[in-house]
Scaffold this motif. Structure first.
Motif, PDB file in Angstrom:
ATOM      1  N   ALA A  22       1.008  -1.396   0.042  1.00  0.00           N
ATOM      2  CA  ALA A  22       0.009  -0.018  -0.152  1.00  0.00           C
ATOM      3  C   ALA A  22       0.943   1.028  -0.051  1.00  0.00           C
ATOM      4  N   PHE A  23       0.286   2.306  -0.560  1.00  0.00           N
ATOM      5  CA  PHE A  23       1.064   3.521  -0.472  1.00  0.00           C
ATOM      6  C   PHE A  23       1.153   4.225   0.830  1.00  0.00           C
ATOM      7  N   LEU A  24       0.378   4.169   1.503  1.00  0.00           N
ATOM      8  CA  LEU A  24       0.405   4.584   3.149  1.00  0.00           C
ATOM      9  C   LEU A  24      -0.069   3.436   3.953  1.00  0.00           C
ATOM     10  N   GLY A  45      -2.546   1.446  19.244  1.00  0.00           N
ATOM     11  CA  GLY A  45      -2.756   0.363  18.430  1.00  0.00           C
ATOM     12  C   GLY A  45      -3.463   0.482  17.251  1.00  0.00           C
ATOM     13  N   LEU A  46      -3.080   1.144  16.294  1.00  0.00           N
ATOM     14  CA  LEU A  46      -4.054   1.510  15.136  1.00  0.00           C
ATOM     15  C   LEU A  46      -3.373   1.089  13.823  1.00  0.00           C
ATOM     16  N   SER A  47      -4.238   0.582  13.095  1.00  0.00           N
ATOM     17  CA  SER A  47      -3.283  -0.093  11.795  1.00  0.00           C
ATOM     18  C   SER A  47      -4.553   0.432  10.699  1.00  0.00           C
ATOM     19  N   PHE A  48      -3.850   0.729   9.784  1.00  0.00           N
ATOM     20  CA  PHE A  48      -4.768   1.042   8.353  1.00  0.00           C
ATOM     21  C   PHE A  48      -3.680   1.248   7.209  1.00  0.00           C
ATOM     22  N   GLN A  49      -4.603   0.998   5.784  1.00  0.00           N
ATOM     23  CA  GLN A  49      -3.761   1.445   4.629  1.00  0.00           C
ATOM     24  C   GLN A  49      -4.576   2.217   3.957  1.00  0.00           C
ATOM     25  N   LEU A  50      -3.885   2.853   3.094  1.00  0.00           N
ATOM     26  CA  LEU A  50      -4.654   3.830   2.143  1.00  0.00           C
ATOM     27  C   LEU A  50      -3.764   3.796   0.745  1.00  0.00           C
ATOM     28  N   GLU A  51      -4.498   3.511  -0.249  1.00  0.00           N
ATOM     29  CA  GLU A  51      -3.982   3.715  -1.679  1.00  0.00           C
ATOM     30  C   GLU A  51      -4.115   5.084  -2.279  1.00  0.00           C
ATOM     31  N   LYS A  52      -3.076   5.375  -3.372  1.00  0.00           N
ATOM     32  CA  LYS A  52      -3.200   6.675  -4.011  1.00  0.00           C
ATOM     33  C   LYS A  52      -4.286   6.902  -4.763  1.00  0.00           C
ATOM     34  N   GLU A 226      -6.900  15.636 -10.038  1.00  0.00           N
ATOM     35  CA  GLU A 226      -5.772  16.062 -10.854  1.00  0.00           C
ATOM     36  C   GLU A 226      -4.454  15.665 -10.596  1.00  0.00           C
ATOM     37  N   PHE A 227      -4.365  15.586  -9.271  1.00  0.00           N
ATOM     38  CA  PHE A 227      -2.895  15.170  -8.707  1.00  0.00           C
ATOM     39  C   PHE A 227      -3.037  13.542  -8.438  1.00  0.00           C
ATOM     40  N   GLY A 228      -4.017  13.050  -8.401  1.00  0.00           N
ATOM     41  CA  GLY A 228      -3.942  11.445  -7.826  1.00  0.00           C
ATOM     42  C   GLY A 228      -3.482  11.466  -6.544  1.00  0.00           C
ATOM     43  N   SER A 229      -3.560  12.211  -5.565  1.00  0.00           N
ATOM     44  CA  SER A 229      -3.014  12.153  -4.005  1.00  0.00           C
ATOM     45  C   SER A 229      -3.967  11.067  -3.291  1.00  0.00           C
ATOM     46  N   ALA A 230      -3.183  10.604  -2.546  1.00  0.00           N
ATOM     47  CA  ALA A 230      -4.080  10.135  -1.255  1.00  0.00           C
ATOM     48  C   ALA A 230      -4.576  11.034  -0.155  1.00  0.00           C
ATOM     49  N   VAL A 231      -5.842  11.214   0.057  1.00  0.00           N
ATOM     50  CA  VAL A 231      -6.259  12.042   1.437  1.00  0.00           C
ATOM     51  C   VAL A 231      -6.586  11.546   2.582  1.00  0.00           C
ATOM     52  N   VAL A 232      -5.986  11.803   3.681  1.00  0.00           N
ATOM     53  CA  VAL A 232      -6.672  11.471   4.850  1.00  0.00           C
ATOM     54  C   VAL A 232      -7.505  12.715   5.467  1.00  0.00           C
ATOM     55  N   LEU A 233      -8.824  12.322   5.676  1.00  0.00           N
ATOM     56  CA  LEU A 233      -9.634  13.590   6.228  1.00  0.00           C
ATOM     57  C   LEU A 233     -10.255  13.212   7.479  1.00  0.00           C
ATOM     58  N   ILE A 234      -9.908  14.090   8.272  1.00  0.00           N
ATOM     59  CA  ILE A 234     -10.350  14.161   9.827  1.00  0.00           C
ATOM     60  C   ILE A 234     -11.396  14.808  10.040  1.00  0.00           C
ATOM     61  N   THR A 235     -12.480  14.273  10.654  1.00  0.00           N
ATOM     62  CA  THR A 235     -13.830  15.259  10.644  1.00  0.00           C
ATOM     63  C   THR A 235     -14.541  14.354  11.635  1.00  0.00           C
TER      64      THR A 235
END
Lengths: 363, 387
Positions: A22-24, A45-52, A226-235
């Motif tokens: 994974a990317f992240l 103890g937190l685990s996760f994955q995020l793709e671009k 446009e940039f194909g970034s991965a985004v983590v949005l906290i809300t």
């Protein structure tokens, strides 16, 4: 519109091999702060994955560890004197590089260039004495060996890109001369000036009016496309989550209690805390029954996290599983199906029954 | 859907017959801007600029709008925490517009306020007991069974423990503090409670607790609320009628079903459509979203005519020159617009769109979302207020 994905970001158990695909990827992240009153286990103890190209939303109450997680990814806990007061363990992999154990100088090279952050309050995140343009120029020149003139052109281009009118003139304004929405745009311009591949947005629209919020969310979505970034949005706003996220991670007391694709979290949530969040929320799109269904009680103390399932003192269903299991054993994340995980002692049948019979009809 | 109590009480049945508790006419509040050695007045921030409304006994009036539209100032003027510049306020049949501090004092027990910030509105050096008993002390009221007993009863009423009497505000969480603020506001059994953003500082689960509490207390004590908030979902949940404010004016005032189901003012429509709906399935149906460009213009020199014309996609020449009046275009729904939605056009002869409106309309037609991210050199109204 970002495509919905069933197999997207926050999926799967961490693989044993050291180079994640994974990317992240965050593995068993722990961030603890020793204080006079005891050890504050902000993230435990937190685990996760995020793709671009995907967006992961982290939701939860204040003090659930959302912002601490994002600062950990950015490597901002170890800066200056504050670094002495934090205990971090676990792994954070960004594009094949491990960040928790990395040299601070290495992380600094990545910060701003590969990963950037948008903060909640743009007035305190920008320096009041420096012109907007100069702050963007500085962010650009840290990572690019270019003249001030070139960097200034780039800053104007970015301000234009995020929709600031007359960017050529506004580049020389001070933060206080901008309105709240414009400041937030300027901060997004600053975060994106180096085309980062990971963008972390910590409550980017909480301080804004709904009309401006809609503009900013659209902007983040367009820029991501446009940039194909991965985004983590906290809300904490589930409306924003439904609008923009591909995957959702629900945090409670420093741990993930549920994660999965956005459709499943809204249609088949599996954790009583997620039910509580959905029930607490007044709806603008329909007349609800005349009372909200709040989560009773108060958020847990992170110094004395309740034993067993941290949610059990507030959970209306804590007595359903046999024996003392909810009070003594901490539930692990278990796969519900596909990319959907939940940490709860209730059996699958009980959860499905409670959701379809008791919770869903009242929403 | 359980359909009980105040829920769904339309304007046609019953609500109209209720007695008017608060009547506001032509209310104006300007804050002077002074400059130079002589402190000459060079202008004014027109925070509230001529609004009329009524609040009937037992109902909840919601007030919504973007930041800077004057909704908080309105609340403070109505409770006479600030003096109005013009207009009149009648409370319970009495004109309170020009009453002095001594004249207001007996009325203070009937008009109470709940504040937004539960941290700033409680004195950190006073115990909870002393904070909640302050109203009794100031008004010289001796409740049955003594002040302490009454305060403990109030604490229980808002869901706190009577043992909290001797604790200090810092020992409580945000939600608990907000409950303390509510207990203080209710101590003297007021007739009208003005709540300025009562839940916006709270987490969503705690917010629901406080919303339910306010609802219960209204049933129990027959309170009348004016709730000022920017969260349209919360306002929909708590209000019977809702006033939408824009730059110091009420642009639409209606019962909640009419307002949310068929808003008539373009601004209301845009505001509603901007709220994210917590339903991922609705993502595809976003084409009906109206994105307003730029920010609210400065209240120091608001636009001529209809104040919304600089951001409105329906604006024509008349909107620039003539200010629309707040008229009842449908039973129970008052709108101030020349070209309202889903109603007869108030100025049908005037069809030429203003250039700003043309742009907005073109953007809306081109894509699902108007091109907000495009540079719009015409968006000069976006200029900040202090330049």
């Amino acid at each position: 519109m970002t495509e919905l994905s069933k197999t997207g970001a926050a999926v799967g158990e961490p693989s044993p091999s050291d180079a994640p695909s994974a990317f992240l990827e965050v593995r068993d992240l722990k961030v603890h702060f020793p204080t006079d009153d005891g050890l504050v286990k902000s993230v435990d103890g937190l685990s996760f994955q995020l793709e671009k190209g995907k967006t992961l939303s982290i939701v939860g109450e204040s003090g659930s560890g959302k912002s601490v997680t994002s600062l950990a990814i950015m490597g901002l806990h170890r800066l200056g004197a504050r670094g002495k007061n934090v205990q971090m363990s676990g792994e954070i992999w960004l594009d094949g590089k491990e960040l928790v154990g990395a040299d601070p100088d290495e992380v600094r090279k990545l910060r701003g260039r590969e990963m950037a952050m948008i903060f909640q309050d743009p007035l305190s995140a920008m320096h009041p004495y420096y012109r907007i343009g100069n702050q963007i120029v500085e962010a650009y020149r840290v990572h690019h060996d270019v003249s001030k003139k070139v960097a200034r052109t780039r800053a104007i281009e970015m301000l234009d890109r995020v929709g600031i009118p007359e960017p050529g003139k506004r580049v020389d304004s001070y933060p206080h001369e901008f309105s709240g929405g414009m400041r937030q745009r300027a901060m997004i311009a600053m975060a994106l000036v180096n085309n980062p591949e990971l963008l972390i947005a910590d409550e980017p629209t909480t301080a804004l009016d709904v009309t401006v919020q809609a503009q900013i969310l659209d902007l983040i979505r367009d820029l991501q496309k446009e940039f194909g970034s991965a985004v983590v949005l906290i809300t904490h706003d589930l409306g924003v989550v439904a609008e923009i996220a591909d995957d959702v991670l629900v945090m409670y007391g420093g741990r993930c209690v549920e994660r999965g694709p956005v459709d499943e979290i809204f249609e088949q949530p599996q954790h009583p805390y997620t039910w509580g969040l959905l029930g607490s929320m007044p709806r603008i799109d329909r007349e609800t029954s005349d009372r909200l269904i709040p989560v009773k009680g108060q958020p847990p103390s992170l110094i004395n996290v309740p034993s067993g399932c941290a949610f059990h003192p507030r959970c209306p269903y804590a007595d359903i599983p046999k024996g003392d299991v909810t009070r003594t054993v901490r539930p692990e994340l278990q796969q519900v199906d596909g990319g959907h995980f939940s940490a709860c002692h209730l059996s699958q049948e009980d959860r499905t029954r409670i959701w379809t019979e008791e919770i869903a009809p009242k929403l | 859907m359980t359909d009980t109590k105040k829920q769904e009480q339309g304007p046609a049945d019953g609500a109209d017959e209720r007695e008017v508790l608060l009547k506001v006419e032509g209310l104006v509040k300007h804050f002077p801007i002074k400059k130079g050695i002589l402190q000459r007045q060079v202008g004014a921030v027109k925070a509230v600029d001529g609004i009329d409304f009524e609040v009937r006994r037992g109902e909840t009036l919601g007030v919504v709008g973007e930041s800077g539209c004057g909704k908080s100032t309105m609340g403070r003027v109505v409770t006479r925490l600030q003096d109005p510049t013009g207009g009149s306020i009648h409370f319970d049949g009495q004109d309170i517009t020009r009453l002095n501090a001594a004249g207001m004092r007996p009325l203070r027990r009937d008009i109470q306020m709940i504040f937004q910030d539960p941290y700033g509105s409680l004195n950190p050096r006073h115990t909870i007991g002393s904070i909640v008993s302050a109203p009794f002390r100031l008004q010289g009221v001796e409740p049955e069974g003594g002040v302490k007993k009454e305060v403990q009863r109030l604490l229980e009423l808002v869901g706190l423990s009577p043992e909290h009497f001797n604790r200090y505000p810092h020992e409580f969480s945000g939600g608990q503090r907000q409950r303390i603020g509510i207990a203080r506001a209710l101590a003297l059994k007021p007739k009208l409670v003005v709540a300025d953003e009562p839940v916006s500082a709270l987490d969503v689960s705690i917010q629901a607790q406080v919303v339910n509490l306010m609802d219960d207390l209204q049933q129990e004590l027959g309170l009348t609320y004016v709730i000022i908030a920017h969260d349209l979902s919360v306002v929909r949940h708590v209000s019977d009628r809702i006033a939408v404010m824009y730059l110091g004016k009420i642009v639409e005032l209606a019962d909640k079903t009419s307002l949310y189901e068929s808003p008539m003012h373009p601004y209301t429509k845009a505001l509603m459509s901007a709220v994210p709906v917590p339903d991922p399935k609705r993502r595809g149906a976003k084409s009906d979203r109206i994105l307003l460009k730029g920010d609210v213009p400065s209240p120091i020199s608001p636009p001529s005519g209809c104040r919304f014309h600089t951001r409105c996609w329906k604006a024509t020449e008349i909107c620039k020159t003539t200010e629309p009046l707040l008229l009842e275009l449908r039973p129970g729904q008052q709108v101030a617009c020349h070209h309202p939605e889903s109603a007869e056009d108030q100025a049908p002869q005037d069809t030429v769109l203003l250039s700003a409106a043309k742009e907005a309309a073109a953007g809306a037609r081109g894509t699902a979302r108007p091109a907000t991210t495009d540079p719009q050199p015409k968006d000069d109204q976006e200029a900040p207020t202090d330049k």
